[in-house]
Design a protein around this motif. Sequence first.
Motif, PDB file in Angstrom:
ATOM      1  N   ALA A  32       0.670  -1.272   0.722  1.00  0.00           N
ATOM      2  CA  ALA A  32       0.088  -0.217  -0.140  1.00  0.00           C
ATOM      3  C   ALA A  32       0.727   1.373   0.197  1.00  0.00           C
ATOM      4  O   ALA A  32       0.937   2.234  -0.894  1.00  0.00           O
ATOM      5  N   LEU A  33       2.204   1.537   1.038  1.00  0.00           N
ATOM      6  CA  LEU A  33       2.404   2.443   0.925  1.00  0.00           C
ATOM      7  C   LEU A  33       3.260   2.577  -0.098  1.00  0.00           C
ATOM      8  O   LEU A  33       3.668   4.464  -0.354  1.00  0.00           O
ATOM      9  N   GLU A  34       3.903   1.525  -0.865  1.00  0.00           N
ATOM     10  CA  GLU A  34       4.298   1.651  -2.536  1.00  0.00           C
ATOM     11  C   GLU A  34       3.909   2.498  -3.234  1.00  0.00           C
ATOM     12  O   GLU A  34       4.582   3.159  -4.033  1.00  0.00           O
ATOM     13  N   HIS A  35       1.934   1.871  -3.185  1.00  0.00           N
ATOM     14  CA  HIS A  35       1.168   2.375  -4.415  1.00  0.00           C
ATOM     15  C   HIS A  35       0.958   4.156  -3.802  1.00  0.00           C
ATOM     16  O   HIS A  35       1.212   5.140  -4.746  1.00  0.00           O
ATOM     17  N   TYR A  36       1.362   4.142  -2.487  1.00  0.00           N
ATOM     18  CA  TYR A  36       1.393   5.977  -1.857  1.00  0.00           C
ATOM     19  C   TYR A  36       2.300   6.314  -2.306  1.00  0.00           C
ATOM     20  O   TYR A  36       1.841   7.767  -3.036  1.00  0.00           O
ATOM     21  N   ARG A  37       2.834   5.879  -2.119  1.00  0.00           N
ATOM     22  CA  ARG A  37       4.333   7.029  -2.873  1.00  0.00           C
ATOM     23  C   ARG A  37       4.918   7.265  -3.864  1.00  0.00           C
ATOM     24  O   ARG A  37       4.290   8.374  -4.639  1.00  0.00           O
ATOM     25  N   ALA A  38       3.360   6.438  -5.177  1.00  0.00           N
ATOM     26  CA  ALA A  38       4.233   6.333  -6.420  1.00  0.00           C
ATOM     27  C   ALA A  38       2.329   7.488  -7.145  1.00  0.00           C
ATOM     28  O   ALA A  38       2.922   8.170  -7.901  1.00  0.00           O
ATOM     29  N   ALA A  39       1.875   7.358  -6.430  1.00  0.00           N
ATOM     30  CA  ALA A  39       0.742   8.265  -6.730  1.00  0.00           C
ATOM     31  C   ALA A  39       0.617   9.224  -6.555  1.00  0.00           C
ATOM     32  O   ALA A  39       0.276  10.547  -6.755  1.00  0.00           O
ATOM     33  N   SER A  40       1.429   9.761  -5.533  1.00  0.00           N
ATOM     34  CA  SER A  40       1.923  10.566  -4.603  1.00  0.00           C
ATOM     35  C   SER A  40       2.338  11.566  -5.574  1.00  0.00           C
ATOM     36  O   SER A  40       2.375  12.899  -5.757  1.00  0.00           O
ATOM     37  N   GLN A  41       3.402  10.822  -6.124  1.00  0.00           N
ATOM     38  CA  GLN A  41       5.008  11.439  -6.852  1.00  0.00           C
ATOM     39  C   GLN A  41       3.946  11.872  -7.838  1.00  0.00           C
ATOM     40  O   GLN A  41       4.055  13.030  -8.765  1.00  0.00           O
ATOM     41  N   THR A  42       3.075  11.198  -8.900  1.00  0.00           N
ATOM     42  CA  THR A  42       2.366  11.424 -10.144  1.00  0.00           C
ATOM     43  C   THR A  42       1.342  12.690 -10.038  1.00  0.00           C
ATOM     44  O   THR A  42       1.542  13.395 -10.338  1.00  0.00           O
ATOM     45  N   ALA A  43       0.253  12.854  -8.765  1.00  0.00           N
ATOM     46  CA  ALA A  43       0.113  13.943  -8.735  1.00  0.00           C
ATOM     47  C   ALA A  43       0.675  15.235  -8.508  1.00  0.00           C
ATOM     48  O   ALA A  43       1.142  16.284  -9.118  1.00  0.00           O
ATOM     49  N   ALA A  44       2.418  15.171  -7.843  1.00  0.00           N
ATOM     50  CA  ALA A  44       3.117  16.439  -7.135  1.00  0.00           C
ATOM     51  C   ALA A  44       4.032  16.421  -9.101  1.00  0.00           C
ATOM     52  O   ALA A  44       3.909  17.915  -9.273  1.00  0.00           O
ATOM     53  N   GLN A  45       4.041  15.720  -9.854  1.00  0.00           N
ATOM     54  CA  GLN A  45       4.676  15.894 -11.141  1.00  0.00           C
ATOM     55  C   GLN A  45       3.576  16.596 -11.606  1.00  0.00           C
ATOM     56  O   GLN A  45       3.725  17.689 -12.991  1.00  0.00           O
ATOM     57  N   LEU A  46       1.894  16.289 -11.913  1.00  0.00           N
ATOM     58  CA  LEU A  46       1.293  17.409 -12.497  1.00  0.00           C
ATOM     59  C   LEU A  46       1.169  18.369 -12.420  1.00  0.00           C
ATOM     60  O   LEU A  46       0.869  19.524 -12.540  1.00  0.00           O
ATOM     61  N   ARG A  47       0.972  19.184 -10.448  1.00  0.00           N
ATOM     62  CA  ARG A  47       1.120  20.292 -10.027  1.00  0.00           C
ATOM     63  C   ARG A  47       2.781  21.321 -10.245  1.00  0.00           C
ATOM     64  O   ARG A  47       2.483  21.696 -10.339  1.00  0.00           O
ATOM     65  N   SER A  48       3.909  20.702 -11.284  1.00  0.00           N
ATOM     66  CA  SER A  48       5.189  21.349 -11.360  1.00  0.00           C
ATOM     67  C   SER A  48       5.199  21.966 -12.070  1.00  0.00           C
ATOM     68  O   SER A  48       6.520  23.032 -12.162  1.00  0.00           O
ATOM     69  N   GLY A  49       3.781  21.631 -13.356  1.00  0.00           N
ATOM     70  CA  GLY A  49       4.396  22.922 -14.105  1.00  0.00           C
ATOM     71  C   GLY A  49       3.856  24.148 -14.113  1.00  0.00           C
ATOM     72  O   GLY A  49       3.833  24.861 -14.813  1.00  0.00           O
ATOM     73  N   LEU A  50       3.261  23.818 -13.189  1.00  0.00           N
ATOM     74  CA  LEU A  50       1.725  24.928 -12.333  1.00  0.00           C
ATOM     75  C   LEU A  50       2.766  26.534 -12.253  1.00  0.00           C
ATOM     76  O   LEU A  50       3.109  25.536 -11.019  1.00  0.00           O
ATOM     77  N   THR A  51       2.705  27.105 -12.421  1.00  0.00           N
ATOM     78  CA  THR A  51       3.169  28.666 -11.231  1.00  0.00           C
ATOM     79  C   THR A  51       1.882  29.172 -11.523  1.00  0.00           C
ATOM     80  O   THR A  51       1.910  31.131 -11.081  1.00  0.00           O
ATOM     81  N   LEU A  52       0.810  29.447 -11.001  1.00  0.00           N
ATOM     82  CA  LEU A  52       0.297  30.081 -10.267  1.00  0.00           C
ATOM     83  C   LEU A  52      -0.982  29.308  -8.632  1.00  0.00           C
ATOM     84  O   LEU A  52      -1.700  28.160  -9.227  1.00  0.00           O
ATOM     85  N   GLU A  53      -0.723  29.788  -8.357  1.00  0.00           N
ATOM     86  CA  GLU A  53      -1.104  28.569  -6.248  1.00  0.00           C
ATOM     87  C   GLU A  53      -2.467  28.671  -6.913  1.00  0.00           C
ATOM     88  O   GLU A  53      -2.567  27.244  -6.379  1.00  0.00           O
ATOM     89  N   ALA A  54      -3.313  29.443  -6.652  1.00  0.00           N
ATOM     90  CA  ALA A  54      -4.876  28.960  -6.762  1.00  0.00           C
ATOM     91  C   ALA A  54      -5.111  27.329  -7.814  1.00  0.00           C
ATOM     92  O   ALA A  54      -5.419  26.669  -7.793  1.00  0.00           O
ATOM     93  N   ALA A  55      -4.422  27.548  -8.654  1.00  0.00           N
ATOM     94  CA  ALA A  55      -4.674  26.428  -9.827  1.00  0.00           C
ATOM     95  C   ALA A  55      -3.437  24.957  -9.456  1.00  0.00           C
ATOM     96  O   ALA A  55      -4.044  23.821  -9.573  1.00  0.00           O
ATOM     97  N   SER A  56      -2.796  25.097  -8.788  1.00  0.00           N
ATOM     98  CA  SER A  56      -1.972  24.536  -7.763  1.00  0.00           C
ATOM     99  C   SER A  56      -2.509  23.678  -7.113  1.00  0.00           C
ATOM    100  O   SER A  56      -2.879  22.526  -6.698  1.00  0.00           O
TER     101      SER A  56
END
Length: 741
Positions: free
Chosen positions: A246-270
């Motif tokens: 479970a923790l391995e999947h949580y870690r992978a999901a969190s990394q994917t969600a973080a990467q989706l945010r990484s290109g956004l440069t507006l706090e409200a959208a992130s």
Amino acid sequence: QQGELHAAEALYTRAEHAFERYQLPIRKALLNRGMGNFAMVRGQYSEALHRTLTAQRQFEALGRTNDVAQCVLNLGNPYYFTGWWSLAAAHYQRAEQLAAALDATGWELTCRRNRALALYRNRKLDEALALQQSVERAARAAGQSALAAETRGDMATVLSELGQYQAADDYYELARKELIGLRRDYYAADFASDHGWSLLRRGEHARAAPIFAAVAPALRDYPSIHWRVQYGLARCAELDGEIAAALEHYRAASQTAAQLRSGLTLEAASSTLFAQAADLHADALRCAAQAGDYETLLMIDNEQRAAVLYQFLATRPLDAAPEINAALAIQQRQIEALEADETLDDATRVAVIGQALASYNELLLHARHSAPPVAAGQLRSSAQLDLPRLRHQLASRYGDEWTVLLFAQSRDTLLILTLTPRELLLDQTAWDSGLAEMLRRASREHIYIFTDGPFRGGRTTRPWNLLHALGERLIPPATQQRLNPAHRLLIVPSEQLHQVAWGALRVGDGWLAEQAVLQQVPALAIWSMLAERPASQSRHALLLGCGKFRNGQAALPAIGAELDKVASVWPGPHLRWQDADATRAALLARSASGALQNDALLHLATHASLIPEHAQRAHITLWDDDMWLDEIATLRLGGALVTISACEGAGAASLPGNEVLSLSWAFLAAGARAVLASLWPISDAVAPDFMQNFYTALHRTGDAAQALAETQRAIILRFEEDHDPLARPLIWASFVVTGAP
């Protein structure tokens, strides 16, 4: 459409080179629109926004109204996937109207389908279902089988939310089979994932788990959906007692969600994007805590913290197109006019300013993504925290005399991580109404609390009772045992904790400011990045103060004396701008010329404002105009110390995902190394002397946090010796240093 994304990317790239070489403007516009769609599928939201906005401008110049309408439709998609559902719905509706006027039935139905999705996200379930039913009928009548099948899958999701589970299961299966027959494997897998979550929410994780496992490979290249599959696998594994998996999947999901945010440069959208993964984040933190894997807990928290500030520091967004900057300026003037309109009652003013700020935020999103974004391979997520390297950086500066306190919230639990040279410990306390009320009072009733009003009024039997209680809840025993006056305590707050006057917490019989050198940090990865950058080698200071204002704002009569005292102790040359010389135009010009990068100190003594409900409107006031938050972030500083000697300079509005709107963070984004600011207004009677003493200590120590500690301790000593009312915590506790040494 068939999921062959790598082949599609190669063909798009070849086409772009050819259309550029032969100067084919219509083809270039069509390609930008197509690549915008492609970027959306890949979860590259910044690229999608840039390409779609570029295509829309190109089609408008070419007079191709039909293609403009399709761009309006496509522009709704980044808003939809980042969680701006009302804005997405508005774009879908506008595109639908344009398509109807052009008699483009196919596009009109797609617009209606997308609008129904936005209605569903806004919890208007019955309205969404009725619209979906009409779209499916019309699509089948028009022979658009794929659109009809996709809409049927949408209907299954709404039916599940309405509790009509058997109908939902039937619709999911029908949609999946039809889409597979049409070679729309991506859409079939997407709806299978939704079906898995429908089963999981009704407690049937044994049926959900094989669905998630089956579709995970097919959705690996679609991060906007894949993180939800990874999250589903994590929940199923946890329910089966397989905590490590479970923790391995949580870690992978969190990394994917973080990467989706990484290109956004507006706090409200992130932040709105994070809000969709908030349950994932809370569950991942909880699972890591229960497993005793505190390093994974630290990494999961860090990668979802201050993503926009990290990207500003890592990639430095390019300047916006001139026409967008002009539109932003017009919108700013409109908002300022609404604020000054005395004919509006309070409720109306709040509503209309809120609407105007929403439009401003959309323009700001366009501004920050109008230039070509950083290539996806160059984006750096805040997940890149190297813990051994961080420890080495801290040890090289402070030896063993350092501790990091990091706070993270997992639903109704406050997790407190204590990082030391050799240990990583976890304490937990309830995030309950009692703690929330203490934090509210310390922030909103600061005059009463920081003059010990409850004790003086006989309401408590212990002096500084609330500050003792906060110290007991927020400073773990293991941390307390490590403290001494030379000890460096780095604090990484979250949520309401950004507004805590940490130095005034009572630990044992003393103030925390006496027992450690305090420094606030937005995120550990940001501290690490700032710490490795060379400090400014210049000794030049820019001293900027406004005691009078062209627009008639309240005068600040002590500003001249404050600038005099700062100038008298600053060890290097300085430039002084006061009143009519201290203009927004002059500061922007100095930044544009590059001269601001040579200033080791930027001292600002003026009015400032941050209203949490309208934090995007936060600003400093200069002689000629306000400088808004987003404009501050575009200044070009070269590692300077910034001092904001103004009301609410350290005030902050915390958004989900630990995105923070504050003047301090804006100056860090602009290139400051550290920022000294105050959480609440400071009396003119003490500000000049406080600043003189601070800069005297800074000249001796070369460290802003150490200089602040020495200044505060001298005032504390004066209070203890003669009970000087100008030495109470109300005077010294509001000052905080944020950033690196």
